[in-house]
Scaffold this active site. Sequence first.
Site, PDB file in Angstrom:
ATOM      1  N   GLY A  82       0.816  -1.216   0.000  1.00 40.99           N
ATOM      2  CA  GLY A  82       0.000   0.000   0.000  1.00 40.99           C
ATOM      3  C   GLY A  82       0.849   1.266   0.000  1.00 40.99           C
ATOM      4  N   ARG A 146       1.180  -5.732  -5.092  1.00 39.54           N
ATOM      5  CA  ARG A 146       1.153  -6.648  -3.948  1.00 39.54           C
ATOM      6  C   ARG A 146       1.510  -8.082  -4.330  1.00 39.54           C
ATOM      7  NH1 ARG A 146      -0.673  -4.511   0.708  1.00 39.54           N
ATOM      8  NH2 ARG A 146      -2.142  -2.767   0.683  1.00 39.54           N
ATOM      9  N   ASP A 177       5.468  -7.977   5.285  1.00 37.57           N
ATOM     10  CA  ASP A 177       5.513  -9.068   4.302  1.00 37.57           C
ATOM     11  C   ASP A 177       6.605  -8.827   3.261  1.00 37.57           C
ATOM     12  OD1 ASP A 177       3.545 -10.777   5.235  1.00 37.57           O
ATOM     13  OD2 ASP A 177       1.927  -9.707   4.216  1.00 37.57           O
ATOM     14  N   LYS A 203       8.184   0.542   5.471  1.00 38.40           N
ATOM     15  CA  LYS A 203       7.066   1.367   4.991  1.00 38.40           C
ATOM     16  C   LYS A 203       5.730   0.800   5.452  1.00 38.40           C
ATOM     17  CE  LYS A 203       4.464  -0.088   2.488  1.00 38.40           C
ATOM     18  NZ  LYS A 203       3.487  -0.803   1.683  1.00 38.40           N
ATOM     19  N   THR A 204       4.826   1.559   5.919  1.00 41.24           N
ATOM     20  CA  THR A 204       3.396   1.259   6.010  1.00 41.24           C
ATOM     21  C   THR A 204       2.717   2.316   6.875  1.00 41.24           C
ATOM     22  OG1 THR A 204       1.622  -0.230   6.667  1.00 41.24           O
ATOM     23  CG2 THR A 204       3.640  -0.494   7.912  1.00 41.24           C
ATOM     24  N   ASP A 206       0.171   1.800   8.384  1.00 39.86           N
ATOM     25  CA  ASP A 206      -0.443   1.093   9.516  1.00 39.86           C
ATOM     26  C   ASP A 206       0.401   1.171  10.789  1.00 39.86           C
ATOM     27  OD1 ASP A 206      -2.225   0.467   7.587  1.00 39.86           O
ATOM     28  OD2 ASP A 206      -2.051  -1.699   7.753  1.00 39.86           O
TER      29      ASP A 206
HETATM   30  P1  FBP Z   1       0.576  -1.989   3.601  1.00 39.09           P
HETATM   31  O1  FBP Z   1       0.522  -2.880   4.804  1.00 39.09           O
HETATM   32  O2  FBP Z   1       0.986  -2.680   2.361  1.00 39.09           O
HETATM   33  O3  FBP Z   1       1.391  -0.762   3.865  1.00 39.09           O
HETATM   34  O4  FBP Z   1      -0.911  -1.464   3.293  1.00 39.09           O
HETATM   35  C1  FBP Z   1      -1.704  -1.036   4.340  1.00 39.09           C
HETATM   36  C2  FBP Z   1      -3.051  -0.571   3.865  1.00 39.09           C
HETATM   37  O5  FBP Z   1      -3.039   0.795   3.552  1.00 39.09           O
HETATM   38  C3  FBP Z   1      -4.087  -0.887   4.946  1.00 39.09           C
HETATM   39  O6  FBP Z   1      -4.206   0.172   5.843  1.00 39.09           O
HETATM   40  C4  FBP Z   1      -5.310  -1.211   4.132  1.00 39.09           C
HETATM   41  O7  FBP Z   1      -6.122  -2.159   4.773  1.00 39.09           O
HETATM   42  C5  FBP Z   1      -4.763  -1.817   2.886  1.00 39.09           C
HETATM   43  O8  FBP Z   1      -3.495  -1.265   2.705  1.00 39.09           O
HETATM   44  C6  FBP Z   1      -5.613  -1.554   1.680  1.00 39.09           C
HETATM   45  O9  FBP Z   1      -5.082  -2.242   0.602  1.00 39.09           O
HETATM   46  P2  FBP Z   1      -5.372  -1.904  -0.910  1.00 39.09           P
HETATM   47  O10 FBP Z   1      -4.559  -0.710  -1.251  1.00 39.09           O
HETATM   48  O11 FBP Z   1      -4.882  -3.098  -1.642  1.00 39.09           O
HETATM   49  O12 FBP Z   1      -6.826  -1.625  -1.058  1.00 39.09           O
END
Ligand code: FBP
Length: 553
Positions: A82, A146, A177, A203-204, A206
Site C-alpha cells: 500500500g 502486492r 511481508d 514502509k506502512t 499502519d
Molecule cells: P501496507 O501494509 O501494504 O502498507 O498497506 C496497508 C493498507 O493501507 C491498509 O491500511 C489497508 O487495509 C490496505 O493497505 C488496503 O489495501 P489496498 O490498497 O490493496 O486496497
Amino acid sequence: MKSITPLQKARYEYQPKLPTALQQDIKHIIAVRGSATESFADQQEIKQLFTHTYGQPIVSFEAGVSAMNFEAIKVGVILSGGQAPGGHNVIAGLFDGIKRANAGSKLYGFLGGPSGLLEANYIEITSDLMDEYRNTGGFDMIQSGRTKLESTEQFDRVLENAKLLQLNALVVIGGDDSNTNGAVLAEYFKSKNSPIQVIGCPKTIDGDLKNQFIETSFGFDTAAKTYAELIGNIARDASSARKYWHFIKLMGRSASHIALECALQTHPNVCLISEEVETKKMTLASVVEEIAQSVMKRAEKGWNFGVVLIPEGLIEFIPEIKQLIAELNDLVSEKSSEFSIITDIDEKIHWIKNHLEAESTAVYASLPKEIQLQLILDRDPHGNVQVSLIETDKLLASMVSSYLEKAHREGLYKGKFSPLGHFFGYEGRCAFPSNFDADYCYSLGYTSFLLIANGLTGYISSLRELQRPASEWIAGGIPLTMMMNMEKRHGERKPVIRKALVDLNGKPFQHFVRIRERWAVENDYAYPGAIQYYGPTEVCDQGTLTLSLEKNR
Ligand code: FBP
C-alpha cells in the site's frame, strides 16, 4: 504540460534534514559493527533457514575516515504494498547517495512493485525524473503492487533479471511481508553465490512494522495527521450542528495504531482498539454496548452528537467474527469449485449458511446482508479478508441504533440518534509527506545506500532516536533475520517479520485509558488542523504522539 501547484513547487525545493553523521562528505562516514545478533524468537529454526544471513551484527554510521573507493554501481528499487507518504523521498535519498559517491552509478525503478522484478519491467531514474517527485506523496513515479514472491521459480526469475541488468543491489521498500520477502531473497541470492545485495526500508501507514530498532514505519506520521485533521474538523462540525453521531472507520489492516494516534490527537467520545477487544474477548454486542453507553450518557446532558473512531481491522479481532472469518476462509478455499459457480447473491449466502458450523452460522445470519456479502468477497494476494471493503462503521451504527431503540422502549433513553458513517483510508496514503516523513524517508534512503556501499545484505535501513531533532538521529542497519519469528501461514510454519500490534501495556495505550472515560461524556475535542510544512519547528517538525509517548522514558 503538467500542472504544478505552488505547494508542490515549494516542496520540490525543500531540503530534507539528515542526521549529522550523514551530513559529512561520503568519504567521512564509517560503518561501526556491533556483535552477532539473534532472531526475535525461534532462533534454531530461523538460523537453519537463513544459514548465510543469520546472526549478522547491527551496524551504525558514524563520522570517520572511510577507506572505500566508491566504484560506480547499479541499484534497483521497488515500492511494495500500500502507498505511504514519503516513498519518493526514500528513492531520492538513495539516488542522491549513490550519485554523490559516484556520478556514474545508476538507479533503476522496477514498475508496479514485485511484479516489475519478475517481468524485468523497469525505468532508469534520472536526475530530471527524480526532481519531479522530491518531497511529494504517492508512489506514482514507479507505482506499487502486492505480488507475493514465494516460489523458487520466482526467485530464479528475479535473480536472472537482476543479473541481466548487472545490478549490485536491490532495495525493497515495503511492510512486514515485503521485508520478509527481502530477507528470503537476500538469503537466496547468497545461497546461489550471487553478490547482489538486498536492503529493506520500513514502509506502512499502519505503523505495525516497528520494534526496538525500527521506531516507526514511514507514512504513519503523515497518514495519522491527515486523518486527525479531518476528525478534528468533523468533531467541530458535530459540536456546531449538535445533531449527528459520526462513526469514522480508519485504515490499519490489523493493528489499531492509526486509530489510537488519531484518538490521542483529537479526543473522540469513543475509540475502539482492536487489540483490547480481542484481549478482553469482547463480543460484537459488548462493543455495541460500549458505544451506546456513551451515546446515552451524553444524551442525558442534552448532547445528541459525538464522534466514534473504529479501526478498520476491528471485525477480525472480535472473537466470534474471527472464528467466522477463519471458517469462511477454509470453506471458500476448500470448496472453491463448488462455491465459485454460484452466481446468485442470495444463493451464495444460503450456501455459506448451510456449510458453516452452527455457532458461526448464527453469527453470520445475525449480520446485515451487505456485511454478509462483504465477508465473502475475494481475498487479497496474501489470503487476507479485504477489511477496507467491510463497512464496519455502518454495521456498528445500525447495531447501536437497534440497542437505543430497545433502551427507548424500556424508558432508559430519551435522546435522538442520527448516525453518519465515514471511512478515512485512501485519503491519507498519498498526502504530501509531513516534514517528519520527508526527513525520515530521505534519511532511510540515504542510509540504504550506505548499507549497500558497505557490502551488506539482508539488512533493513534504520533511524533511531526519532523523538529528537533529525540532526541527532542515529542511522544504521538491522539484520532482517533479527526481526523474525516462525508463524503459521496457510497451514505451514514460515519465517516472518513479526507484526507489531498495539501494546496494551505500552505508554500510548495506557495514556489513552487514563483519559477516555472523560472523553466518552465530555466535549473535550482537540483540533490538530492541517499538516504545516513551513513555520516554527514545534508546529512543523514534531512526530506523532505515539512516538513521543513511547520514547518518553
Ligand atoms: P501496507 O501494509 O501494504 O502498507 O498497506 C496497508 C493498507 O493501507 C491498509 O491500511 C489497508 O487495509 C490496505 O493497505 C488496503 O489495501 P489496498 O490498497 O490493496 O486496497
